[in-house]
Write a protein that holds these residues in place. Structure first.
Motif, PDB file in Angstrom:
ATOM      1  N   ARG A 118       0.835  -1.199   0.000  1.00 53.14           N
ATOM      2  CA  ARG A 118       0.000   0.000   0.000  1.00 53.14           C
ATOM      3  C   ARG A 118       0.879   1.263   0.000  1.00 53.14           C
ATOM      4  O   ARG A 118       0.653   2.205  -0.720  1.00 53.14           O
ATOM      5  CB  ARG A 118      -0.897  -0.015   1.249  1.00 53.14           C
ATOM      6  N   ILE A 119       1.908   1.235   0.856  1.00 52.11           N
ATOM      7  CA  ILE A 119       2.723   2.451   0.998  1.00 52.11           C
ATOM      8  C   ILE A 119       3.702   2.614  -0.167  1.00 52.11           C
ATOM      9  O   ILE A 119       3.842   3.704  -0.716  1.00 52.11           O
ATOM     10  CB  ILE A 119       3.503   2.433   2.331  1.00 52.11           C
ATOM     11  N   THR A 120       4.356   1.520  -0.540  1.00 51.67           N
ATOM     12  CA  THR A 120       5.388   1.676  -1.577  1.00 51.67           C
ATOM     13  C   THR A 120       4.777   1.914  -2.959  1.00 51.67           C
ATOM     14  O   THR A 120       5.455   2.416  -3.848  1.00 51.67           O
ATOM     15  CB  THR A 120       6.314   0.440  -1.657  1.00 51.67           C
ATOM     16  N   GLY A 121       3.515   1.558  -3.135  1.00 49.00           N
ATOM     17  CA  GLY A 121       2.869   1.791  -4.426  1.00 49.00           C
ATOM     18  C   GLY A 121       2.266   3.181  -4.536  1.00 49.00           C
ATOM     19  O   GLY A 121       1.641   3.524  -5.533  1.00 49.00           O
ATOM     20  N   ARG A 122       2.464   3.982  -3.498  1.00 50.34           N
ATOM     21  CA  ARG A 122       1.838   5.304  -3.480  1.00 50.34           C
ATOM     22  C   ARG A 122       2.652   6.283  -4.323  1.00 50.34           C
ATOM     23  O   ARG A 122       3.876   6.347  -4.213  1.00 50.34           O
ATOM     24  CB  ARG A 122       1.788   5.768  -2.018  1.00 50.34           C
ATOM     25  N   ARG A 123       1.946   7.031  -5.153  1.00 47.46           N
ATOM     26  CA  ARG A 123       2.581   8.105  -5.921  1.00 47.46           C
ATOM     27  C   ARG A 123       1.871   9.402  -5.564  1.00 47.46           C
ATOM     28  O   ARG A 123       0.639   9.456  -5.545  1.00 47.46           O
ATOM     29  CB  ARG A 123       2.452   7.857  -7.426  1.00 47.46           C
ATOM     30  N   SER A 124       2.674  10.426  -5.254  1.00 46.09           N
ATOM     31  CA  SER A 124       2.063  11.685  -4.825  1.00 46.09           C
ATOM     32  C   SER A 124       2.314  12.763  -5.861  1.00 46.09           C
ATOM     33  O   SER A 124       3.383  12.841  -6.458  1.00 46.09           O
ATOM     34  CB  SER A 124       2.668  12.118  -3.485  1.00 46.09           C
ATOM     35  N   CYS A 125       1.310  13.613  -6.025  1.00 44.57           N
ATOM     36  CA  CYS A 125       1.441  14.699  -6.993  1.00 44.57           C
ATOM     37  C   CYS A 125       2.238  15.835  -6.358  1.00 44.57           C
ATOM     38  O   CYS A 125       1.900  16.306  -5.272  1.00 44.57           O
ATOM     39  CB  CYS A 125       0.062  15.183  -7.409  1.00 44.57           C
ATOM     40  N   ASN A 130      -2.274  15.283  -3.988  1.00 42.44           N
ATOM     41  CA  ASN A 130      -3.097  14.074  -3.929  1.00 42.44           C
ATOM     42  C   ASN A 130      -2.210  12.859  -4.146  1.00 42.44           C
ATOM     43  O   ASN A 130      -1.184  12.947  -4.797  1.00 42.44           O
ATOM     44  CB  ASN A 130      -4.170  14.107  -5.020  1.00 42.44           C
ATOM     45  N   SER A 131      -2.638  11.717  -3.558  1.00 43.17           N
ATOM     46  CA  SER A 131      -1.837  10.535  -3.832  1.00 43.17           C
ATOM     47  C   SER A 131      -2.686   9.430  -4.447  1.00 43.17           C
ATOM     48  O   SER A 131      -3.899   9.362  -4.237  1.00 43.17           O
ATOM     49  CB  SER A 131      -1.101  10.068  -2.579  1.00 43.17           C
ATOM     50  N   PHE A 132      -2.036   8.599  -5.217  1.00 48.26           N
ATOM     51  CA  PHE A 132      -2.696   7.552  -5.995  1.00 48.26           C
ATOM     52  C   PHE A 132      -1.873   6.284  -5.866  1.00 48.26           C
ATOM     53  O   PHE A 132      -0.699   6.346  -5.524  1.00 48.26           O
ATOM     54  CB  PHE A 132      -2.753   7.959  -7.471  1.00 48.26           C
ATOM     55  N   HIS A 133      -2.518   5.141  -6.129  1.00 43.96           N
ATOM     56  CA  HIS A 133      -1.763   3.903  -6.038  1.00 43.96           C
ATOM     57  C   HIS A 133      -1.520   3.326  -7.430  1.00 43.96           C
ATOM     58  O   HIS A 133      -2.409   3.378  -8.286  1.00 43.96           O
ATOM     59  CB  HIS A 133      -2.501   2.883  -5.173  1.00 43.96           C
ATOM     60  N   VAL A 134      -0.327   2.778  -7.624  1.00 44.29           N
ATOM     61  CA  VAL A 134       0.005   2.222  -8.947  1.00 44.29           C
ATOM     62  C   VAL A 134      -0.971   1.122  -9.358  1.00 44.29           C
ATOM     63  O   VAL A 134      -1.145   0.871 -10.549  1.00 44.29           O
ATOM     64  CB  VAL A 134       1.461   1.690  -9.006  1.00 44.29           C
ATOM     65  N   CYS A 143      -0.188  13.467 -12.857  1.00 43.35           N
ATOM     66  CA  CYS A 143      -1.323  13.386 -11.939  1.00 43.35           C
ATOM     67  C   CYS A 143      -2.634  13.322 -12.711  1.00 43.35           C
ATOM     68  O   CYS A 143      -2.886  14.162 -13.574  1.00 43.35           O
ATOM     69  CB  CYS A 143      -1.308  14.610 -11.023  1.00 43.35           C
ATOM     70  N   PRO A 144      -3.512  12.326 -12.423  1.00 40.91           N
ATOM     71  CA  PRO A 144      -4.800  12.224 -13.107  1.00 40.91           C
ATOM     72  C   PRO A 144      -5.688  13.441 -12.824  1.00 40.91           C
ATOM     73  O   PRO A 144      -6.578  13.746 -13.617  1.00 40.91           O
ATOM     74  CB  PRO A 144      -5.431  10.971 -12.504  1.00 40.91           C
ATOM     75  N   ASP A 145      -5.456  14.118 -11.711  1.00 36.76           N
ATOM     76  CA  ASP A 145      -6.303  15.261 -11.351  1.00 36.76           C
ATOM     77  C   ASP A 145      -5.843  16.554 -12.010  1.00 36.76           C
ATOM     78  O   ASP A 145      -6.645  17.312 -12.539  1.00 36.76           O
ATOM     79  CB  ASP A 145      -6.318  15.460  -9.827  1.00 36.76           C
ATOM     80  N   CYS A 146      -4.538  16.831 -11.934  1.00 33.23           N
ATOM     81  CA  CYS A 146      -4.094  18.164 -12.362  1.00 33.23           C
ATOM     82  C   CYS A 146      -2.956  18.115 -13.380  1.00 33.23           C
ATOM     83  O   CYS A 146      -2.508  19.145 -13.858  1.00 33.23           O
ATOM     84  CB  CYS A 146      -3.676  19.007 -11.154  1.00 33.23           C
ATOM     85  N   GLY A 147      -2.478  16.921 -13.700  1.00 30.14           N
ATOM     86  CA  GLY A 147      -1.404  16.843 -14.693  1.00 30.14           C
ATOM     87  C   GLY A 147      -0.020  17.095 -14.113  1.00 30.14           C
ATOM     88  O   GLY A 147       0.977  17.044 -14.824  1.00 30.14           O
ATOM     89  N   GLY A 148       0.051  17.351 -12.799  1.00 26.40           N
ATOM     90  CA  GLY A 148       1.346  17.588 -12.140  1.00 26.40           C
ATOM     91  C   GLY A 148       2.210  16.329 -12.156  1.00 26.40           C
ATOM     92  O   GLY A 148       1.744  15.239 -12.498  1.00 26.40           O
TER      93      GLY A 148
END
Ligand SMILES: [Zn+2]
Length: 206
Positions: A118-125, A130-134, A143-148
């Motif tokens: 859960r933690i290592t798959g986290r990618r943060s913008c 915001n953070s997302f999981h692979v 970033c899916p939300d803002c393109g960052g």
């Protein structure tokens, strides 16, 4: 009611602590907050702690115990407490038993491999935070939300996470044994949803 909450980093312990203090009207006592408050308010204990931490050393057990002891004397602890992050070892557990022993110790059990995933798959913008999981976004770099730009936070890299979990396990297993022998340890399944985990806790606390 005097409650200790045990749970690995990433187990959702913080969320459950907030739910418990809210429902049962218990003061949430975390050692992190105690350190911060004592240092900020420049209490005699806080000054000692700060002097030690400024030299890069960890706070010794006796000071941590002294801070908890002071805190438990406060009026809001008359009907009990929820301790979070304390005790951290057998010495502290023994001291707590002398001061104000817990009634129950809730252990949020989680699959450590799942936490690691859960933690290592986290990618943060880097932009909107915001953070997302692979598992959901694959290897995309924006970033899916803002393109960052999506980045791995320093605390989320596999090595750091594994180390934190290993330290946690080494510290906590003796405590689990200690409270199990006293008949106070209750484990709940932390791999469920937040609501389901809380429902199990409510069953324990009544
Ligand atoms: Zn973003």
């Amino acid at each position: 009611m005097k409650v200790i909450l045990l749970g690995a980093p990433g187990s959702g312990k913080g969320t459950q602590a907030a739910y418990i203090t809210d429902k049962y009207d218990l003061p949430h006592i975390s050692t992190g907050d105690l350190f911060r408050d004592n240092i900020k308010n420049q209490t005699p204990l806080g000054q000692k702690v700060k002097a030690i931490m400024d030299t890069g050393n960890l706070c010794p057990d006796d000071l941590t115990v002294a801070m908890v002891k002071e805190r438990l004397k406060e009026k809001d602890c008359e009907n009990g407490y929820l301790l979070d992050g304390f005790p951290r070892n057998l010495f502290q557990a023994g001291e707590l038993d002398k001061i104000d022993a817990p009634d129950v110790v809730i252990n949020i059990e989680v699959d450590l491999e799942k936490i690691e995933h859960r933690i290592t798959g986290r990618r943060s913008c880097a932009n909107c935070k915001n953070s997302f999981h692979v598992d959901f976004i694959g290897d995309r770099e924006a970033c899916p939300d803002c393109g960052g730009k999506l980045v791995i936070r320093k605390d989320d890299n596999a090595e750091t996470v594994r180390e934190r979990l290993a330290v946690y396990q080494a510290q906590t297993l003796p405590l689990e044994e200690y409270y199990s022998k006293q008949g106070k340890l209750v484990s709940v399944d932390g791999d469920k949803s937040i609501e389901e985990v809380f429902a199990q806790i409510v069953k324990v606390l009544g």
